[in-house]
Design a protein around this motif. Structure first.
Motif, PDB file in Angstrom:
ATOM      1  N   ALA A 185       0.830  -1.209   0.000  1.00 10.16           N
ATOM      2  CA  ALA A 185       0.000   0.000   0.000  1.00 10.16           C
ATOM      3  C   ALA A 185       0.863   1.257   0.000  1.00 10.16           C
ATOM      4  N   VAL A 186       1.933   1.232   0.789  1.00 12.84           N
ATOM      5  CA  VAL A 186       2.845   2.378   0.814  1.00 12.84           C
ATOM      6  C   VAL A 186       3.511   2.557  -0.549  1.00 12.84           C
ATOM      7  N   MET A 187       3.779   1.457  -1.245  1.00 13.71           N
ATOM      8  CA  MET A 187       4.459   1.542  -2.535  1.00 13.71           C
ATOM      9  C   MET A 187       3.557   2.065  -3.634  1.00 13.71           C
ATOM     10  N   ILE A 188       2.301   1.632  -3.667  1.00 13.45           N
ATOM     11  CA  ILE A 188       1.419   2.046  -4.762  1.00 13.45           C
ATOM     12  C   ILE A 188       0.707   3.357  -4.480  1.00 13.45           C
ATOM     13  N   LEU A 189       0.735   3.814  -3.232  1.00 13.14           N
ATOM     14  CA  LEU A 189       0.062   5.067  -2.883  1.00 13.14           C
ATOM     15  C   LEU A 189       0.554   6.242  -3.724  1.00 13.14           C
ATOM     16  N   PRO A 190       1.859   6.443  -3.948  1.00 11.34           N
ATOM     17  CA  PRO A 190       2.283   7.593  -4.757  1.00 11.34           C
ATOM     18  C   PRO A 190       1.748   7.567  -6.178  1.00 11.34           C
ATOM     19  N   PHE A 191       1.640   6.368  -6.786  1.00 10.62           N
ATOM     20  CA  PHE A 191       1.146   6.277  -8.155  1.00 10.62           C
ATOM     21  C   PHE A 191      -0.327   6.664  -8.235  1.00 10.62           C
ATOM     22  N   ILE A 192      -1.135   6.096  -7.352  1.00 10.13           N
ATOM     23  CA  ILE A 192      -2.563   6.401  -7.370  1.00 10.13           C
ATOM     24  C   ILE A 192      -2.800   7.865  -7.021  1.00 10.13           C
TER      25      ILE A 192
END
Length: 323
Positions: A185-192
């Motif tokens: 979740a921490v990894m994909i949060l910036p993309f979304i």
């Protein structure tokens, strides 16, 4: 002052038109070749993994898809546990990352003062640029001990609830599906978040100002104006993050526990398709290697299905909007 004969001028124009048409044809074929190259690369990757895993997929395909056993000694392989771990961790990441991303994007576009928007947006972009192995090391050395310290509390509180109790019943190992899902979740949060912020900024200011002038609150403007205007792009950004989570390898490998088992508890260790390949491919030979390549083909299929669902949803939304 000499004048150019009409015949020479017409000939020059005709030659230039033919040259422009020829160049336009070359340019069109070049673009078509680039598009076909992408399709050929995609098809080649799929067929190569299918061919590499043929020994397992064609020989015992149903057992491979339905079994959770994984024993290289007896050449007994099942993909159910890696598929389960991949889907569960990605779903956890999506459930956690989407609301937070929406809140950050909404804060940056509607609430934050101008002087704060730039630094926060830059920080989000920096999070997206951090290598996955760094997230994995942070998860293993920092977040796993933290999760091991709070998992007894989760078991004593949420583990006693009637419907979701089994999800939080397990030993305080720190490693497990929940930990991997939070790291993802921490990894994909910036993309979304970046996609949401960009599309929220495309909403015409006059629409929002008109709504505010009619007495709408900030939440009403977001719910009735911003989200309907950017719905398709927001869903596309969410599925972009989901695709990123499905294929993540190193970060998940560090914190998932790498256990070939299926458990109803999110606190128990598990495995994923990408982590299984990363852990075992160097030592794999013969049928073992074929099983790992077959897992790669299944990951390709799962990702393709997710993206196909995203495209179908976006097309349905586009039809509802009259586009």
């Amino acid at each position: 002052m000499s004048s150019i004969p009409a015949t020479d001028l017409a000939s020059d124009i005709d030659q230039r038109s033919r040259r422009d048409a020829r160049h336009d044809t070359w340019f069109r074929w070049l673009l078509r070749a680039c598009a076909l190259l992408v399709l050929a690369t995609l098809l080649g990757a799929a067929l190569s993994t299918l061919w590499g895993g043929r020994e397992v997929l064609f020989k015992d395909g149903f057992h491979f898809l339905s079994s959770d056993s994984w024993n290289p000694v007896t050449d007994d392989y099942g993909a159910l546990a890696p598929i389960f771990g991949t889907l569960v961790t990605s779903l956890i990441a999506l459930i956690l990352a989407v609301p937070v991303s929406f809140g950050i994007a909404l804060f940056l576009t509607e609430i934050a003062p101008t002087w704060l928007r730039g630094p926060v947006a830059t920080a989000i972009e920096l999070l997206a640029s951090i290598p996955s192995i760094i997230y994995g090391m942070w998860g293993l050395f920092v977040f796993v001990p933290f999760m091991a310290s709070i998992e007894p509390t989760l078991s004593d509180t949420l583990g006693k609830l009637p419907l979701v109790g089994k999800l939080f019943d397990g030993p305080p190992l720190g490693l497990g599906l929940l930990t991997a899902g939070i790291v993802l979740a921490v990894m994909i949060l910036p993309f979304i978040c970046s996609v949401m912020r960009e599309v929220f900024q495309t909403v015409p200011v006059r629409l929002k100002e008109s709504s505010y002038a009619l007495g709408s609150t900030t939440w009403e403007v977001v719910w009735d104006i911003v989200l309907p205007y950017t719905r398709s792009a927001v869903i596309g950004g969410i599925f972009l993050g989901l695709g990123r989570a499905l294929g993540e390898t190193m970060a998940v490998t560090f914190v998932l526990g790498n256990a070939y088992s299926i458990s109803s508890s999110l606190l128990m260790p598990g495995t994923s398709i990408s982590s299984s390949i990363a852990n075992e491919f160097n030592e794999a030979v013969d049928t073992h290697r074929s099983a790992l390549i077959a897992l790669g083909f299944l990951l390709f299929v799962v990702t393709f299905v997710v993206l196909l669902i995203a495209r179908l949803m976006l097309r349905r939304l586009s039809r509802k909007e009259g586009n």
